[in-house]
Design a protein around this motif. Structure first.
Motif, PDB file in Angstrom:
ATOM      1  N   LEU A  95      -0.629  -1.734   4.175  1.00  0.00           N
ATOM      2  CA  LEU A  95      -1.112  -1.836   2.801  1.00  0.00           C
ATOM      3  C   LEU A  95      -0.163  -1.119   1.851  1.00  0.00           C
ATOM      4  O   LEU A  95       0.190   0.032   2.078  1.00  0.00           O
ATOM      5  CB  LEU A  95      -2.502  -1.198   2.675  1.00  0.00           C
ATOM      6  CG  LEU A  95      -3.620  -1.768   3.552  1.00  0.00           C
ATOM      7  CD1 LEU A  95      -4.885  -0.949   3.345  1.00  0.00           C
ATOM      8  CD2 LEU A  95      -3.864  -3.232   3.232  1.00  0.00           C
ATOM      9  N   LYS A 117      -5.834  -0.379  12.820  1.00  0.00           N
ATOM     10  CA  LYS A 117      -5.600   0.677  11.842  1.00  0.00           C
ATOM     11  C   LYS A 117      -5.013   0.078  10.563  1.00  0.00           C
ATOM     12  O   LYS A 117      -4.201  -0.851  10.623  1.00  0.00           O
ATOM     13  CB  LYS A 117      -4.611   1.716  12.384  1.00  0.00           C
ATOM     14  CG  LYS A 117      -5.043   2.398  13.673  1.00  0.00           C
ATOM     15  CD  LYS A 117      -6.284   3.239  13.483  1.00  0.00           C
ATOM     16  CE  LYS A 117      -6.639   3.958  14.783  1.00  0.00           C
ATOM     17  NZ  LYS A 117      -7.943   4.668  14.657  1.00  0.00           N
ATOM     18  N   THR A 118      -5.427   0.604   9.429  1.00  0.00           N
ATOM     19  CA  THR A 118      -4.779   0.276   8.168  1.00  0.00           C
ATOM     20  C   THR A 118      -3.813   1.406   7.834  1.00  0.00           C
ATOM     21  O   THR A 118      -4.177   2.580   7.904  1.00  0.00           O
ATOM     22  CB  THR A 118      -5.804   0.086   7.035  1.00  0.00           C
ATOM     23  OG1 THR A 118      -6.648   1.248   6.952  1.00  0.00           O
ATOM     24  CG2 THR A 118      -6.658  -1.146   7.289  1.00  0.00           C
ATOM     25  N   LYS A 133      -0.922   2.957   5.165  1.00  0.00           N
ATOM     26  CA  LYS A 133      -0.422   2.939   3.793  1.00  0.00           C
ATOM     27  C   LYS A 133       1.093   3.086   3.736  1.00  0.00           C
ATOM     28  O   LYS A 133       1.689   3.891   4.438  1.00  0.00           O
ATOM     29  CB  LYS A 133      -1.046   4.078   2.980  1.00  0.00           C
ATOM     30  CG  LYS A 133      -0.550   4.114   1.535  1.00  0.00           C
ATOM     31  CD  LYS A 133      -0.992   5.369   0.823  1.00  0.00           C
ATOM     32  CE  LYS A 133      -0.383   5.409  -0.578  1.00  0.00           C
ATOM     33  NZ  LYS A 133      -0.702   6.660  -1.283  1.00  0.00           N
ATOM     34  N   ALA A 184      -6.767   3.781   3.165  1.00  0.00           N
ATOM     35  CA  ALA A 184      -6.132   3.463   4.441  1.00  0.00           C
ATOM     36  C   ALA A 184      -6.496   4.506   5.489  1.00  0.00           C
ATOM     37  O   ALA A 184      -6.895   5.631   5.160  1.00  0.00           O
ATOM     38  CB  ALA A 184      -4.616   3.399   4.268  1.00  0.00           C
ATOM     39  N   ASP A 185      -6.340   4.136   6.751  1.00  0.00           N
ATOM     40  CA  ASP A 185      -6.633   5.078   7.838  1.00  0.00           C
ATOM     41  C   ASP A 185      -5.582   6.181   7.936  1.00  0.00           C
ATOM     42  O   ASP A 185      -5.904   7.314   8.285  1.00  0.00           O
ATOM     43  CB  ASP A 185      -6.697   4.332   9.177  1.00  0.00           C
ATOM     44  CG  ASP A 185      -7.878   3.378   9.250  1.00  0.00           C
ATOM     45  OD1 ASP A 185      -8.988   3.787   8.875  1.00  0.00           O
ATOM     46  OD2 ASP A 185      -7.683   2.228   9.684  1.00  0.00           O
ATOM     47  N   SER A 206      -1.061   7.181   6.837  1.00  0.00           N
ATOM     48  CA  SER A 206       0.204   6.789   6.219  1.00  0.00           C
ATOM     49  C   SER A 206       1.157   6.286   7.296  1.00  0.00           C
ATOM     50  O   SER A 206       0.930   6.489   8.498  1.00  0.00           O
ATOM     51  CB  SER A 206       0.837   7.982   5.506  1.00  0.00           C
ATOM     52  OG  SER A 206       1.265   8.945   6.459  1.00  0.00           O
TER      53      SER A 206
END
Length: 205
Positions: free
Chosen positions: A8, A32-33, A35, A55-56, A58
């Motif tokens: 993201l 996992k998201t 960033k 987000a989860d 970085s």
């Protein structure tokens, strides 16, 4: 358990990023998201329509976890300027190459095949699709003619096709294909039965 990552960046397209999050988690994929870039202490990322998402972790946090291993799939959403922000991240570009070299899935939708994936060279000798018209903007993202020719050598754009699967590369044309894009990823990570169950429980036909 299969694993996946959705990247993201500010300006991402909501349905292209969050449909895979929703569907893959329904399929019991450990997703996992992440960033990009690491430009602040917060994990808050704002979409192209101003929707904030947390987000989860970085990218730096994700890559620093050496015990995690490589994910089975990475997902690169479109949206502007989200795709451009992802494409500017050299760590991400290198990670995409590493993922494909390890025979894991690289999945990109909308503008992302052109804005992000093309510069990795992975479209060369592959069939792909993207948001209509974005293929004409390659010069902006790969300005050097020789480099552009190398990155796209032997690639075939399948116009008017929602989803294209070629080897470990899955591409989709845009937000309207986000649901099928998500299910195609699940089919490759899991199986057809999982896809059928998700369709049944989400009232898809």
């Amino acid at each position: 358990m299969k694993t996946a990552v959705v990247f993201l960046a500010s300006g991402f397209e909501e349905v292209e990023a969050l449909s895979p999050v929703d569907y893959l988690r329904r399929a019991q994929v450990d997703l996992k998201t992440v960033k990009i870039p690491d430009d602040s202490e917060t994990l808050r990322v704002k979409s192209s329509h101003g929707v904030p998402v947390i987000a989860d972790c970085s990218l730096a946090e994700y890559l620093s976890d050496t015990d995690r291993g490589l994910p089975d799939a990475i997902i690169i959403p479109g949206g502007m300027p989200g795709s451009e922000n992802l494409g500017k991240c050299t760590l991400l570009v290198d990670f995409i190459k590493k993922i494909y070299a390890a025979h894991k899935l690289v999945c990109a939708i909308c503008a992302a095949p052109i804005v992000v994936v093309a510069q990795t060279g992975l479209l060369a000798d592959h069939k792909y699709t993207c948001n209509p018209g974005w293929e004409t903007k390659l010069e902006k993202y790969i300005p050097d003619t020789e480099e552009r020719d190398r990155c796209m050598a032997g690639s075939i754009l399948e116009r008017g096709t929602q989803i294209v699967v070629d080897g470990h590369l899955i591409t989709a044309c845009g937000a309207g294909a986000a649901e099928e894009f998500s299910l195609e990823i699940i089919k490759h990570l899991c199986d057809g039965e999982t896809v059928s169950n998700i369709k049944l429980h989400t009232c898809m036909r």
